[in-house]
Design an enzyme around this catalytic site. Structure first.
Site, short mmCIF file in Angstrom:
data_model
loop_
_atom_site.label_atom_id
_atom_site.label_comp_id
_atom_site.label_asym_id
_atom_site.label_seq_id
_atom_site.Cartn_x
_atom_site.Cartn_y
_atom_site.Cartn_z
N CYS A 195 -25.59 -0.65 -37.65
CA CYS A 195 -24.21 -0.43 -37.26
C CYS A 195 -23.78 0.92 -37.82
O CYS A 195 -23.70 1.08 -39.04
CB CYS A 195 -23.38 -1.58 -37.83
SG CYS A 195 -21.64 -1.45 -37.51
N CYS A 240 -10.47 6.17 -39.55
CA CYS A 240 -10.11 6.02 -38.12
C CYS A 240 -8.64 6.38 -37.96
O CYS A 240 -7.82 6.01 -38.80
CB CYS A 240 -10.36 4.58 -37.68
SG CYS A 240 -10.12 4.33 -35.90
N CYS A 290 -5.53 -0.49 -36.12
CA CYS A 290 -5.48 -1.89 -35.70
C CYS A 290 -5.12 -2.70 -36.94
O CYS A 290 -5.67 -2.46 -38.02
CB CYS A 290 -6.83 -2.31 -35.14
SG CYS A 290 -7.32 -1.26 -33.77
N GLY A 333 -14.61 4.17 -37.50
CA GLY A 333 -14.19 5.15 -36.52
C GLY A 333 -14.17 4.68 -35.08
O GLY A 333 -14.73 3.63 -34.74
N GLU A 334 -13.49 5.47 -34.25
CA GLU A 334 -13.41 5.19 -32.82
C GLU A 334 -14.35 6.18 -32.11
O GLU A 334 -14.04 7.36 -31.98
CB GLU A 334 -11.96 5.34 -32.35
CG GLU A 334 -11.77 5.36 -30.84
CD GLU A 334 -12.46 4.20 -30.12
OE1 GLU A 334 -12.18 3.04 -30.43
OE2 GLU A 334 -13.29 4.49 -29.23
N SER A 376 -18.83 0.66 -29.02
CA SER A 376 -17.65 -0.20 -29.02
C SER A 376 -16.38 0.65 -29.05
O SER A 376 -16.26 1.56 -29.87
CB SER A 376 -17.68 -1.12 -30.24
OG SER A 376 -16.50 -1.88 -30.33
N HIS A 382 -9.25 -8.60 -28.02
CA HIS A 382 -8.49 -9.30 -29.08
C HIS A 382 -7.19 -9.97 -28.66
O HIS A 382 -6.60 -10.73 -29.44
CB HIS A 382 -8.19 -8.38 -30.26
CG HIS A 382 -9.38 -7.68 -30.81
ND1 HIS A 382 -10.61 -8.30 -30.95
CD2 HIS A 382 -9.57 -6.40 -31.24
CE1 HIS A 382 -11.48 -7.43 -31.45
NE2 HIS A 382 -10.89 -6.28 -31.64
N ASN A 406 -12.92 -11.18 -40.44
CA ASN A 406 -13.46 -10.94 -41.78
C ASN A 406 -12.35 -10.43 -42.68
O ASN A 406 -11.83 -9.34 -42.47
CB ASN A 406 -14.59 -9.90 -41.71
CG ASN A 406 -15.77 -10.46 -40.94
OD1 ASN A 406 -16.29 -11.52 -41.25
ND2 ASN A 406 -16.18 -9.75 -39.90
N1 SAH Z 1 -13.33 1.51 -33.28
C1 SAH Z 1 -14.20 0.76 -32.47
C2 SAH Z 1 -15.52 0.41 -33.13
C3 SAH Z 1 -15.49 -0.01 -34.59
S1 SAH Z 1 -14.83 -1.58 -35.00
C4 SAH Z 1 -13.50 -0.49 -31.97
O1 SAH Z 1 -12.42 -0.80 -32.46
O2 SAH Z 1 -14.04 -1.13 -31.07
C5 SAH Z 1 -16.03 -2.78 -34.42
C6 SAH Z 1 -15.43 -4.14 -34.09
O3 SAH Z 1 -14.97 -4.83 -35.27
C7 SAH Z 1 -14.21 -4.06 -33.18
O4 SAH Z 1 -14.27 -5.04 -32.17
C8 SAH Z 1 -13.08 -4.36 -34.14
O5 SAH Z 1 -11.94 -4.78 -33.47
C9 SAH Z 1 -13.71 -5.40 -35.01
N2 SAH Z 1 -13.00 -5.62 -36.28
C10 SAH Z 1 -12.25 -4.75 -36.97
N3 SAH Z 1 -11.77 -5.33 -38.11
C11 SAH Z 1 -12.25 -6.59 -38.13
C12 SAH Z 1 -12.15 -7.66 -39.07
N4 SAH Z 1 -11.50 -7.53 -40.21
N5 SAH Z 1 -12.79 -8.83 -38.78
C13 SAH Z 1 -13.53 -8.95 -37.64
N6 SAH Z 1 -13.67 -7.96 -36.73
C14 SAH Z 1 -13.04 -6.79 -36.97
FE1 SF4 Z 2 -10.70 -0.34 -36.83
FE2 SF4 Z 2 -11.80 0.18 -34.42
FE3 SF4 Z 2 -9.14 -0.17 -34.67
FE4 SF4 Z 2 -10.30 2.02 -35.67
S1 SF4 Z 2 -10.15 1.45 -33.52
S2 SF4 Z 2 -8.74 0.77 -36.69
S3 SF4 Z 2 -12.24 1.21 -36.38
S4 SF4 Z 2 -10.76 -1.70 -35.06
#
Ligand code: SAH
Ligand code: SF4
Length: 386
Positions: free
Chosen positions: A112, A119, A123, A185-186, A217, A241, A316
Site C-alpha cells: 500500500c 492529504c 475526510c 494522499g489523494e 483509490s 462511503h 479503523n
Molecule cells: N485518498 C484516497 C486513497 C487513500 S485512503 C482515497 O480516499 O480513496 C484509502 C481508503 O481508506 C479510502 O477508501 C479511505 O476512505 C479509507 N479510509 C480512510 N480512513 C479510514 C479509516 N479510519 N478506517 C477505514 N478506512 C479508512
Molecule cells: Fe484520507 Fe483519502 Fe480522504 Fe485524503 S482523500 S483525507 S487520504 S480518505
C-alpha cells in the site's frame, strides 16, 4: 541525484551528463534500467556489463540509494509498516516522511503506497487528513517505496526473505505482487507523478508488475478519472462511503465539488471498465452513521448497471477520532443485503491494526511529534507575550 526511481528519460539524461556518447545512450540506459529495476542493484559496482570508467563517472554524480528507513514495525498478523524519510530537497529540508504498508497473504503480497505527504482533503474519518504538512511525492519517491519493500522482503533475484513474519514464496510467487494507492494522499491530485510511477512499475524489462494488479483509490476527483483509465489502464477504486449527498458532503468534503451524480457518471464512463475489470467501491462502516439496512439497499440501487465490486471496510479507529466502527452484527446484516444483490465477499479484514497500519491510520509519528513540539513552542511564545 538519485537514480533509483528515475524514468527512462531521466536515466538517458544522466548518462548524457556523464559524457556517454549519443550512439550508446539507449543501450546503456537499457543496461542501467535492468540493473536498477530487474535486479534491484543498490550500487553501481555490481553492474558487471558496464565499463568501469562509465560506472565511476556515474557514481561520482548519482546514487542508487533508497529513502532512509526510519522505522519498521511488524504486526502480529504479519503486516509490516515502514516509515521512510525522503532525501532532502534543499539544505534546510529535513526530508519528508511517509508511511507504506505491506500486507502478506498466502498467495499474494500487497504493498500500500503513499502518493503525497499528508492529504489536502480532510475526510472526517481519516487520520491522514489531519496531517499538517502536505507535498506531492515525485514519481521516483513513489517507485522507491516499492524498491524498499522488495529489498526488505528479499524480493529481488538473490534476495533473502526476512527471518520473521509471513512472506508469500514459491514458484513464480512474488513477495510484492500487488500495489494499491491507498496509503497517504489523494493520488489523483498528483496525477503526473502517479502516472509516471505506474509506467515504471509496469515496464516489462524492469519491475514488470501487471496493470491489473495495481489499484488506484480516489475519493472522487472526477476530472482526472478518465485520464487515469486512458493513460494508466490500472484498476480503479472509489471511496464512496455514503449513498446520499447530504451525508457524503460531511464524510468526504470533496463531494461538495463533485457530488454523487457526477462521480457515478465518471464511473460509468471509466475507460476499460467491464465485468472482467470491475470498479471497486469502498464503503467504510461507521457506527450509526452510514450502516443501516436501508443504506445497504440504497447502495445496491445506486450502483445498478455499473460493473462494480463492493468493499466494506470496518472503520479503523485512531487516537482522537470522532467515529466508531459498526458492530459486527450490523456489518454482517449490511453485507448480506449487498451479497444477496449479487456482490461477492465484501468485508475487508482489517490488517495491522496493532501497529496503526490499517486503512486511514497512516500519519507519521515523527510528524505528530514535530507538531507537538511546534505547539509547545507556540504556547511558550504566547506566555512570553503576556
Ligand atoms: N485518498 C484516497 C486513497 C487513500 S485512503 C482515497 O480516499 O480513496 C484509502 C481508503 O481508506 C479510502 O477508501 C479511505 O476512505 C479509507 N479510509 C480512510 N480512513 C479510514 C479509516 N479510519 N478506517 C477505514 N478506512 C479508512
Ligand atoms: Fe484520507 Fe483519502 Fe480522504 Fe485524503 S482523500 S483525507 S487520504 S480518505
Amino acid at each position: 541525484m538519485r537514480l533509483a526511481g528515475a524514468t527512462r528519460g531521466e536515466i538517458i539524461q544522466s548518462l548524457r551528463e556523464t559524457g556517454v556518447p549519443d550512439r550508446e545512450l539507449n543501450m546503456r540506459a537499457s543496461q542501467l534500467w535492468h540493473w536498477i529495476y530487474h535486479r534491484g542493484a543498490g550500487d553501481f559496482g555490481a553492474m558487471r556489463n558496464i565499463a568501469r570508467p562509465v560506472l565511476d563517472r556515474l557514481a561520482e554524480r548519482f546514487t542508487l540509494a533508497r529513502p532512509e528507513v526510519v522505522a519498521e514495525q511488524l504486526s502480529a498478523d504479519g503486516t509490516r509498516k515502514w516509515l521512510l524519510r525522503m532525501a532532502p530537497a534543499h539544505r534546510f529540508d529535513k526530508g519528508a516522511e511517509i508511511e507504506c504498508v505491506y500486507i502478506p497473504e498466502s498467495d499474494r503480497g500487497t504493498l500500500c503506497v503513499s502518493s503525497q505527504v499528508g492529504c489536502t482533503l480532510n475526510c472526517s474519518f481519516c487520520h491522514t487528513g489531519t496531517m499538517p504538512l502536505v507535498r506531492n511525492l515525485t514519481a521516483a519517491e513513489i517507485v522507491a517505496q516499492v524498491l524498499v519493500a522488495r529489498d526488505r522482503l528479499g524480493d529481488f533475484p538473490g534476495g533473502v526473505a526476512p527471518a520473521s513474519g509471513l512472506v508469500p514464496k514459491g514458484e513464480g510467487v512474488r513477495a510484492v505482487s500487488n500495489i494499491v494507492f491507498m496509503g497517504m494522499g489523494e493520488p489523483l491530485y498528483n496525477f503526473e507523478a502517479v502516472r509516471d510511477a505506474i509506467a515504471i512499475l509496469t515496464d516489462g524489462d524492469g519491475l514488470s508488475l501487471s496493470k491489473r494488479r495495481i489499484t488506484v483509490s480516489t475519493s472522487g476527483v472526477v476530472p482526472e478519472m478518465a485520464r487515469l483509465g486512458a493513460e494508466c489502464g490500472t484498476m480503479l477504486a472509489v471511496s464512496l462511503h455514503a449513498t446520499n449527498n447530504a451525508l457524503r458532503d460531511k464524510l468526504v468534503p470533496l463531494n461538495r465539488k463533485y457530488p454523487l451524480e457526477t462521480l457515478l457518471e465518471a464511473c460509468r464512463n471509466y475507460p476499460g471498465a467491464s465485468n472482467a475489470r470491475r470498479i471497486t467501491f469502498e464503503y467504510v462502516m461507521l457506527k450509526g452513521v452510514n450502516d443501516s439496512p436501508a443504506e445497504a439497499r440504497a447502495l445496491v440501487r445506486l450502483l445498478k448497471g455499473l460493473p462494480a465490486k463492493i468493499n466494506l471496510i470496518p472503520f479503523n479507529p485512531w487516537p482522537g477520532s470522532a467515529f466508531e466502527c459498526s458492530d459486527w452484527q450490523t456489518i454482517e446484516r449490511f453485507s448480506e443485503i449487498v451479497f444477496n444483490a449479487g456482490y461477492a465477499s465484501p468485508v475487508r479484514t482489517p490488517r495491522g491494526r496493532d501497529i496503526l497500519a490499517a486503512c486511514g491510520q497512516l500519519k507519521s509519528e515523527s510528524e505528530k511529534l514535530r507538531a507537538r513540539a511546534r505547539m509547545m513552542l507556540e504556547e511558550s511564545l504566547a506566555v512570553g507575550q503576556d
